[in-house]
Write a protein that holds these residues in place. Structure first.
Motif, PDB file in Angstrom:
ATOM      1  N   ASN A   1      -4.975   2.559 -46.666  1.00  0.00           N
ATOM      2  CA  ASN A   1      -5.058   2.140 -45.273  1.00  0.00           C
ATOM      3  C   ASN A   1      -5.075   3.340 -44.329  1.00  0.00           C
ATOM      4  O   ASN A   1      -5.798   3.332 -43.320  1.00  0.00           O
ATOM      5  CB  ASN A   1      -3.888   1.211 -44.932  1.00  0.00           C
ATOM      6  CG  ASN A   1      -3.957   0.690 -43.507  1.00  0.00           C
ATOM      7  OD1 ASN A   1      -3.052   0.920 -42.710  1.00  0.00           O
ATOM      8  ND2 ASN A   1      -5.023  -0.030 -43.170  1.00  0.00           N
TER       9      ASN A   1
ATOM     10  N   PHE B   1      -8.038  -1.232 -47.152  1.00  0.00           N
ATOM     11  CA  PHE B   1      -7.205  -0.442 -48.065  1.00  0.00           C
ATOM     12  C   PHE B   1      -8.030   0.581 -48.850  1.00  0.00           C
ATOM     13  O   PHE B   1      -7.530   1.216 -49.772  1.00  0.00           O
ATOM     14  CB  PHE B   1      -6.451  -1.355 -49.037  1.00  0.00           C
ATOM     15  CG  PHE B   1      -5.381  -2.180 -48.375  1.00  0.00           C
ATOM     16  CD1 PHE B   1      -4.283  -1.570 -47.783  1.00  0.00           C
ATOM     17  CD2 PHE B   1      -5.471  -3.555 -48.334  1.00  0.00           C
ATOM     18  CE1 PHE B   1      -3.290  -2.313 -47.169  1.00  0.00           C
ATOM     19  CE2 PHE B   1      -4.490  -4.317 -47.719  1.00  0.00           C
ATOM     20  CZ  PHE B   1      -3.395  -3.694 -47.135  1.00  0.00           C
TER      21      PHE B   1
ATOM     22  N   HIS C   1      -2.100  -6.908 -40.454  1.00  0.00           N
ATOM     23  CA  HIS C   1      -3.201  -5.990 -40.165  1.00  0.00           C
ATOM     24  C   HIS C   1      -3.576  -6.117 -38.695  1.00  0.00           C
ATOM     25  O   HIS C   1      -3.917  -7.219 -38.224  1.00  0.00           O
ATOM     26  CB  HIS C   1      -4.398  -6.342 -41.056  1.00  0.00           C
ATOM     27  CG  HIS C   1      -5.667  -5.664 -40.677  1.00  0.00           C
ATOM     28  ND1 HIS C   1      -6.873  -6.324 -40.607  1.00  0.00           N
ATOM     29  CD2 HIS C   1      -5.930  -4.378 -40.337  1.00  0.00           C
ATOM     30  CE1 HIS C   1      -7.818  -5.484 -40.240  1.00  0.00           C
ATOM     31  NE2 HIS C   1      -7.268  -4.302 -40.071  1.00  0.00           N
TER      32      HIS C   1
END
Length: 211
Positions: free
Chosen positions: A25, A69, A196
């Protein structure tokens, strides 16, 4: 970037799996994507796959787990459904991913400005979507800190419900799957929630669930 083999997967601990996702990330946020030969990875995984993580996320087009990711083919099992809710089919998929295929971590990933969460906040009823949003409604009812404008017009309310929904899904997985619960207790896997941010790309992980 090497394609995961069974030996490489076996050497990954649950803590290492979480760290791999955090590193990925960070690369995504900083636009430092690892250079991968995806066609080569497709060929190398044609006889078998050994993903290190199972990620349950929303169908939202901005929340592709492989992208946020920075993972390649064969790295993660990606389970997607509006509102990142849980049902027995998804539970069975997670049990396969961890018990049979060897993944080391389960991530329940919500996101900001989620349309499914907004729909649940607004009590939307529409065809088969009604039953799906019913699974999110308990998170709406559980949010008690905001007493006014408890609908999608209130961004703070929506985000608080999203957080609660992720935590409820994590708890539901642990409660409804003896297989996964036993693996967590044995330290074979771990489960964690997160949100997120679709504006910044950053994933904020919750504390790892312990039993």
């Amino acid at each position: 970037m090497k394609t995961l083999t069974k030996e490489m997967q076996a050497a990954i601990t649950p803590d290492m799996a979480l760290d791999l996702l955090k590193q990925g990330n960070a690369r995504f946020v900083n636009n430092l994507k690892i250079n991968r030969n995806l066609l080569q990875q497709a060929n190398e995984t044609s006889d078998g796959q050994h993903p290190f993580a199972v990620i349950l996320s929303c169908i939202d087009s901005r929340t592709s787990a492989e992208l946020i990711f920075d993972q390649g083919l064969g790295d993660i099992f990606s389970v997607r459904v509006a509102g990142n809710i849980i049902n027995e089919d998804i539970l069975g998929s997670m049990e396969f991913g961890c018990k049979v295929a060897g993944s080391k971590i389960i991530v329940v990933l919500g996101h900001t400005k989620c349309g499914a969460i907004k729909g649940a906040c607004d009590h939307v009823e529409m065809g088969n979507l009604t039953a799906l949003l019913t699974k999110i409604r308990p998170a709406v009812d559980e949010e008690l800190t905001i007493t006014e404008n408890r609908n999608s017009s209130n961004p703070e309310f929506v985000e608080k419900v999203s957080e609660i929904n992720v935590k409820r899904t994590v708890r539901s997985i642990v409660e409804r799957s003896p297989i996964l619960r036993d693996m967590i207790k044995a330290g074979e896997i771990q489960i964690v929630g997160g949100i997120h941010d679709i504006t910044t790309g950053v994933v904020q992980f919750h504390e790892v669930e312990s039993l």
